[in-house]
Design an enzyme around this catalytic site. Structure first.
Site, PDB file in Angstrom:
ATOM      1  N   GLY A  11       0.819  -1.222   0.000  1.00 20.89           N
ATOM      2  CA  GLY A  11       0.000   0.000   0.000  1.00 20.89           C
ATOM      3  C   GLY A  11       0.843   1.257   0.000  1.00 20.89           C
ATOM      4  O   GLY A  11       0.622   2.169   0.791  1.00 20.89           O
ATOM      5  N   VAL A  63      -3.581  -7.177  -1.806  1.00 21.70           N
ATOM      6  CA  VAL A  63      -3.002  -8.032  -0.751  1.00 21.70           C
ATOM      7  C   VAL A  63      -4.008  -9.043  -0.207  1.00 21.70           C
ATOM      8  O   VAL A  63      -3.610 -10.036   0.413  1.00 21.70           O
ATOM      9  CB  VAL A  63      -2.413  -7.208   0.424  1.00 21.70           C
ATOM     10  CG1 VAL A  63      -1.220  -6.376  -0.003  1.00 21.70           C
ATOM     11  CG2 VAL A  63      -3.483  -6.350   1.105  1.00 21.70           C
ATOM     12  N   TYR A 153     -13.086  -2.059  11.504  1.00 22.71           N
ATOM     13  CA  TYR A 153     -11.694  -1.567  11.456  1.00 22.71           C
ATOM     14  C   TYR A 153     -10.993  -1.778  12.810  1.00 22.71           C
ATOM     15  O   TYR A 153      -9.836  -2.207  12.857  1.00 22.71           O
ATOM     16  CB  TYR A 153     -11.737  -0.093  11.064  1.00 22.71           C
ATOM     17  CG  TYR A 153     -10.408   0.571  10.790  1.00 22.71           C
ATOM     18  CD1 TYR A 153      -9.712   0.327   9.613  1.00 22.71           C
ATOM     19  CD2 TYR A 153      -9.872   1.476  11.700  1.00 22.71           C
ATOM     20  CE1 TYR A 153      -8.504   0.967   9.353  1.00 22.71           C
ATOM     21  CE2 TYR A 153      -8.671   2.123  11.444  1.00 22.71           C
ATOM     22  CZ  TYR A 153      -7.990   1.863  10.271  1.00 22.71           C
ATOM     23  OH  TYR A 153      -6.792   2.504  10.026  1.00 22.71           O
ATOM     24  N   ILE A 186      -3.683  10.781  10.993  1.00 17.50           N
ATOM     25  CA  ILE A 186      -2.574  11.199  10.135  1.00 17.50           C
ATOM     26  C   ILE A 186      -3.174  11.805   8.864  1.00 17.50           C
ATOM     27  O   ILE A 186      -4.147  11.269   8.309  1.00 17.50           O
ATOM     28  CB  ILE A 186      -1.678   9.985   9.771  1.00 17.50           C
ATOM     29  CG1 ILE A 186      -1.221   9.222  11.033  1.00 17.50           C
ATOM     30  CG2 ILE A 186      -0.492  10.424   8.913  1.00 17.50           C
ATOM     31  CD1 ILE A 186      -0.394  10.003  12.023  1.00 17.50           C
TER      32      ILE A 186
HETATM   33  P1  NAP Z   1      -4.165   5.932   1.914  1.00 23.33           P
HETATM   34  O1  NAP Z   1      -3.490   7.249   1.778  1.00 23.33           O
HETATM   35  O2  NAP Z   1      -5.597   5.785   1.550  1.00 23.33           O
HETATM   36  O3  NAP Z   1      -3.293   4.839   1.111  1.00 23.33           O
HETATM   37  C1  NAP Z   1      -3.679   3.491   1.120  1.00 23.33           C
HETATM   38  C2  NAP Z   1      -2.701   2.691   0.303  1.00 23.33           C
HETATM   39  O4  NAP Z   1      -3.065   1.307   0.419  1.00 23.33           O
HETATM   40  C3  NAP Z   1      -2.717   3.018  -1.178  1.00 23.33           C
HETATM   41  O5  NAP Z   1      -1.399   2.888  -1.675  1.00 23.33           O
HETATM   42  C4  NAP Z   1      -3.607   1.925  -1.776  1.00 23.33           C
HETATM   43  O6  NAP Z   1      -3.273   1.612  -3.112  1.00 23.33           O
HETATM   44  C5  NAP Z   1      -3.222   0.771  -0.879  1.00 23.33           C
HETATM   45  N1  NAP Z   1      -4.219  -0.298  -0.824  1.00 23.33           N
HETATM   46  C6  NAP Z   1      -5.489  -0.217  -0.398  1.00 23.33           C
HETATM   47  N2  NAP Z   1      -6.074  -1.425  -0.489  1.00 23.33           N
HETATM   48  C7  NAP Z   1      -5.140  -2.279  -0.975  1.00 23.33           C
HETATM   49  C8  NAP Z   1      -5.120  -3.641  -1.279  1.00 23.33           C
HETATM   50  N3  NAP Z   1      -6.209  -4.411  -1.113  1.00 23.33           N
HETATM   51  N4  NAP Z   1      -3.977  -4.193  -1.752  1.00 23.33           N
HETATM   52  C9  NAP Z   1      -2.876  -3.451  -1.945  1.00 23.33           C
HETATM   53  N5  NAP Z   1      -2.821  -2.136  -1.660  1.00 23.33           N
HETATM   54  C10 NAP Z   1      -3.946  -1.564  -1.186  1.00 23.33           C
HETATM   55  O7  NAP Z   1      -4.094   5.381   3.426  1.00 23.33           O
HETATM   56  P2  NAP Z   1      -3.142   5.776   4.649  1.00 23.33           P
HETATM   57  O8  NAP Z   1      -3.865   6.767   5.480  1.00 23.33           O
HETATM   58  O9  NAP Z   1      -1.770   6.049   4.183  1.00 23.33           O
HETATM   59  O10 NAP Z   1      -3.184   4.400   5.461  1.00 23.33           O
HETATM   60  C11 NAP Z   1      -2.136   3.447   5.375  1.00 23.33           C
HETATM   61  C12 NAP Z   1      -2.287   2.463   6.531  1.00 23.33           C
HETATM   62  O11 NAP Z   1      -2.252   3.183   7.761  1.00 23.33           O
HETATM   63  C13 NAP Z   1      -3.610   1.688   6.535  1.00 23.33           C
HETATM   64  O12 NAP Z   1      -3.382   0.369   6.983  1.00 23.33           O
HETATM   65  C14 NAP Z   1      -4.445   2.445   7.548  1.00 23.33           C
HETATM   66  O13 NAP Z   1      -5.422   1.616   8.122  1.00 23.33           O
HETATM   67  C15 NAP Z   1      -3.375   2.859   8.544  1.00 23.33           C
HETATM   68  N6  NAP Z   1      -3.740   4.012   9.364  1.00 23.33           N
HETATM   69  C16 NAP Z   1      -3.978   5.242   8.817  1.00 23.33           C
HETATM   70  C17 NAP Z   1      -4.290   6.307   9.657  1.00 23.33           C
HETATM   71  C18 NAP Z   1      -4.575   7.685   9.143  1.00 23.33           C
HETATM   72  O14 NAP Z   1      -4.991   8.547   9.967  1.00 23.33           O
HETATM   73  N7  NAP Z   1      -4.364   8.002   7.893  1.00 23.33           N
HETATM   74  C19 NAP Z   1      -4.384   6.095  11.043  1.00 23.33           C
HETATM   75  C20 NAP Z   1      -4.133   4.847  11.558  1.00 23.33           C
HETATM   76  C21 NAP Z   1      -3.799   3.804  10.702  1.00 23.33           C
HETATM   77  P3  NAP Z   1      -4.067   2.254  -4.387  1.00 23.33           P
HETATM   78  O15 NAP Z   1      -4.362   3.687  -4.041  1.00 23.33           O
HETATM   79  O16 NAP Z   1      -3.112   2.081  -5.515  1.00 23.33           O
HETATM   80  O17 NAP Z   1      -5.328   1.476  -4.554  1.00 23.33           O
END
Ligand code: NAP
Length: 242
Positions: A11, A63, A153, A186
């Site tokens: 991701g 994934v 989640y 974030i």
């Molecule tokens: P994001 O900006 O939406 O990016 C998500 C990434 O995951 C993208 O590269 C997307 O790829 C990829 N992805 C989604 N589903 C996928 C799949 N089935 N297989 C492969 N790749 C996949 O999200 P983010 O905020 O950076 O979050 C990243 C991680 O941090 C996640 O696990 C999220 O739960 C965790 N998290 C985020 C926050 C927050 O506040 N942002 C807080 C706590 C935890 P494509 O765009 O190419 O589809």
């Protein structure tokens, strides 16, 4: 000659994953960059990594699709085993439990838990054989505190924390260290629609975090400096959950 070291980040076309891939490249890793659909964004991250003098291999697969994970990774793993795996791919599908449908439940559990399982089990034998490896799972404050509207989640992220601890206990003697980084709010696409006026007051630091602030902690856990850290949950949340 110095051994070539590889980090696989799932991701990583944007957000926390992209920032992590760039930090690990800066630390000297060649990157296997997984993403699901956004080819353009993934190519832009690849360009940033190559500008740092590291190689970046784009790996487009879901994934949570066991066949796609195997078809992409198995041939690569015949030649090289990454030293670092960051299980970061994920998304949320928020709704109250009374309205939650099967797909909202299954999809969210699957991307985080099946995704962790399918990718990690392929890399694990090579890491164990080599007696070195770092596995870093990205959980969430939601999996620690529970958040209304996120039963799916919170369950997935709490599950990932449990899996981290169990796997850390299984692999510690072989020097494969497994930890969780647990971000709070974030600034990424995932949080762009959230009501900040209601969120900021519950964050003691009074601001949301940046993807890079999570990535630097992952970079630390991947480094030699973290050689005695395993089975831990490291929170990066501005004090939102203590
Ligand atoms: P994001 O900006 O939406 O990016 C998500 C990434 O995951 C993208 O590269 C997307 O790829 C990829 N992805 C989604 N589903 C996928 C799949 N089935 N297989 C492969 N790749 C996949 O999200 P983010 O905020 O950076 O979050 C990243 C991680 O941090 C996640 O696990 C999220 O739960 C965790 N998290 C985020 C926050 C927050 O506040 N942002 C807080 C706590 C935890 P494509 O765009 O190419 O589809």
């Amino acid at each position: 000659m110095e051994e070539k070291k590889i980090a696989l980040v799932t991701g990583a076309s944007k957000g926390i994953g992209a920032a992590t891939a760039i930090v690990l490249a800066r630390e000297g890793y060649d990157i296997w960059l997984n993403y699901r659909s956004n080819h353009e964004a993934a190519a832009a991250v690849r360009d940033e990594i190559t500008a740092l003098g590291r190689s970046c291999t784009l790996l487009c697969f879901d994934v949570s699709d066991v066949a796609a994970v195997k078809a992409t990774l198995s041939p690569l793993l015949e030649n090289e085993i990454p030293h670092v795996l960051v299980n970061n791919a994920g998304f949320a599908k928020d709704t109250l439990m009374v309205w939650m449908g099967d797909s909202e439940w299954k999809d969210v559990l699957s991307v985080h838990l099946d995704g962790f399982f399918y990718v990690t089990r392929l890399l694990l034998p090579g890491m164990l054989k080599r007696r070195s490896g770092r596995i870093i799972n990205i959980a969430s404050t939601s999996g620690q505190s529970g958040v209304p509207g996120q039963v799916n989640y919170s369950a997935a992220k709490a599950g990932l924390i449990g899996a981290t601890k169990a796997l850390a206990a299984e692999t510690a003697k072989r020097k494969v260290l497994v930890n969780t980084v647990s971000p709070g709010f974030i600034e990424t696409d995932m949080t762009s629609e959230l009501p900040m006026d209601r969120i900021l007051p519950v964050i003691p630091m009074g601001r949301v975090g940046k993807a890079n602030e999570v990535a630097e902690v992952v970079g630390f856990l991947a480094s030699d400096k973290a050689s005695y850290v395993t089975g831990q949950v490291i929170s990066v949340n501005g004090g939102a959950y203590m």
